[in-house]
Structures are given as structure tokens and as C-alpha cells.
Design an enzyme around this catalytic site. Sequence first.
Site, mmCIF file in Angstrom:
data_model
loop_
_atom_site.group_PDB
_atom_site.id
_atom_site.type_symbol
_atom_site.label_atom_id
_atom_site.label_comp_id
_atom_site.label_asym_id
_atom_site.label_seq_id
_atom_site.Cartn_x
_atom_site.Cartn_y
_atom_site.Cartn_z
ATOM 1 N N CYS A 31 26.024 -19.646 -16.097
ATOM 2 C CA CYS A 31 25.465 -18.831 -17.162
ATOM 3 C C CYS A 31 25.526 -19.634 -18.462
ATOM 4 C CB CYS A 31 26.226 -17.526 -17.304
ATOM 5 S SG CYS A 31 27.958 -17.754 -17.817
ATOM 6 N N CYS A 115 33.129 -17.900 -24.881
ATOM 7 C CA CYS A 115 31.766 -17.406 -24.706
ATOM 8 C C CYS A 115 31.431 -16.427 -25.833
ATOM 9 C CB CYS A 115 31.643 -16.692 -23.358
ATOM 10 S SG CYS A 115 30.034 -15.881 -23.126
ATOM 11 N N GLU A 145 40.738 -13.316 -20.205
ATOM 12 C CA GLU A 145 39.863 -12.615 -21.148
ATOM 13 C C GLU A 145 40.519 -11.338 -21.661
ATOM 14 O OE1 GLU A 145 35.684 -10.169 -21.252
ATOM 15 O OE2 GLU A 145 35.828 -11.848 -19.842
ATOM 16 N N SER A 286 30.292 -19.412 -12.872
ATOM 17 C CA SER A 286 30.949 -20.658 -13.275
ATOM 18 C C SER A 286 30.789 -21.755 -12.231
ATOM 19 C CB SER A 286 32.438 -20.394 -13.543
ATOM 20 O OG SER A 286 33.055 -19.742 -12.453
#
Length: 344
Positions: A31, A115, A145, A286
Site C-alpha cells: 500500500c 503512515c 499501532e 506489507s
Amino acid sequence: MPRMRRQVGRLKNVPVDGEKKVLLAAPRGYCAGVDRAVVAVEKALERYGAPVYVRKQIVHNVHVVKTLEKMGAIFVEEVDEVPEGANVVFSAHGVSPAVVNEAADRGLHAIDATCPLVTKVHREAVRFAKQDREILLIGHTGHEEVEGTSGEAPDHITIVNSPDDVDTLEVRDPDRLVWLSQTTLSVDETMETVRRLRERFPNLQDPPSDDICYATQNRQVAIKKIAPQADVVIVVGSSNSSNSVRLKEVALEYGARAAYRVDFASEVQQEWLEGARTVGVTSGASVPEVLVQELLDDLADAGYGEVEATVTAEEDLVFSLPKELRQNAEGQRDERALGGRIRA
């Protein structure tokens, strides 16, 4: 990313009832946020020379990490392992303010490869905390995260791991609740958690926009379309990649007879293909495309040479590199300032 060395003919072409084929999901693989983070480490090595330190895995993929290690990146768990004054990259999953402050205290040159979609969730957490709202963060305890987002407002955030957590959840004020989520979750499970939260807390506020990232959603949509037609689904992705693990779960939930997750094509077992006419293939956000191509080559050895693309979305989003890396050593704008790798 270098091409893996493979063992030709490891998988055998065993006849089945009907024609064999692969249903190849698109979108799949890298991504925009992953592309940005990996290029950031590569550019940091070019700009500053080795070693460049990286806190945690830059992205959750074994092959990517090993490749960057060979280029001179050193991966550490915490910034206190980084020599004072050295260059350190924060991973795509984001960090808490405490980590940023610790890096500054050690005089580290920090490059933030978080990100931008994760950064958006961080900003939402800060804003809601300033409004003195209690934030129900849907995500997995211990995931980097979630740790980073929780660190933005630790006194205002409660982690909700699954729909089953809702029944025992205790809140301060049911009229001042808002939910946020980890960006790489199963869309269906997250919405089920939200539904159950709203049953208990009717005044629960939604975030201003969907937190689950576009890439996670797109890859799940693609595998949902493939799964009912697939005898077997193979997901390329690492075990600590939340979105890769979810892809396997989604495949099974939506009708695949069997589903497996592998880091490398060499992990595929002959018995997985027994009686299978159609093999679905996808990869987590990923995962470099070279790993998917290795799998397709192995499947071709086993008679699955026909590959049919199942396209459910087109992705053309790119993110600017961290500001420290947008120029080269001579101060000129770098041609890769926008990441720029081709993604499937």
C-alpha cells in the site's frame, strides 16, 4: 526487492477433476503507507550511510526487514538501544509522544515514517481527548499501532479487542464516548464491535471518517469476491501482519474451502492442493510483489499456469516521503519524493 531463489518443481502437477487456475486478487501487496516507509529507510541509508536504526520492524514483513538489514539498517525494539546522536526511523505503525521525546532526549536524528492514515487516527485521539471524551479504541492490545495511538491520550483511551469485550466494558460517562480503530482490522469484525457498542451506549459518537485504511478494505473486498470460487486460498504475509492474518480469516468466512498464510512460496505444502482446481492468491499490504511472483511460479509448476486477475479496485494513492528525505544530499528535490514503487 531482490527475487527469491526458488526450487523448481518442488510442487508436483497432480491431475484433478477439471481445469486448474489461479484467481489472483487485485489490489494486493504494498500500500502507499508501506511503500513510503520502506523507501524512507532506503533513502535514509543513501543519504546518511549505514547504519540507520529503525525502531521496531519498519513494516510487518520478514523479507522486507531482512532485505533492509542487508543494506545496513539495524532494527531495535526501543530507542534506548540506539547510540546517541544516530539516525533512527520510526516505523509505519507510528509511535507515542513518549517515544518521540525519548529520541529527542538522546539527541537522535528521528525520521518519522508513520503512515499518514495512522497519523490521522493519532490526531483524532488528541482532538477528542481535548474535548474530554472517552475514546474506545478498537484494536489489538500490544500491537505497535495501538500502543502509539494510546500514547497520545492514555488517560482517555480504553482498548476494545473484540466484540466480546463490549459486554464487560466499563466507562465513565456513556454520553461522552467516541470510537476509533486500528487501521488494519477486519472491516466486518470492527463493524460488529461498533454495533454491539452502540447497543450498550446509544450516544456513541463515530469518528469523522473511517479509520480502517483504504488498502486494508480493498484487499478484504477482493478476497471476499474470490473466496466462494476458490478451493484453496493462499495469503502471502507475515504472522505479525494484522491485515495479512485478517485476509486468511476473511477468506474462510466467505466460503474458501481452506486458507493458508505463508511468508514464502517454499512453505506451501503439496497436500494443500490436493483435489483443488482453483487457488486464490493474495498478499497483505506489507508484502513486496516478488513474493507473490515466486508463489505463482511454484503454482505453475503444479499445473496452475492459468492466472485470472480479480480486480475490485484501482489504487493510485502515493504519500510524500518524510520531509528530511525529499531532497538529496545536494539540496535538490529527490525524484522519489513521492515513494513511487509500482503496486499490483
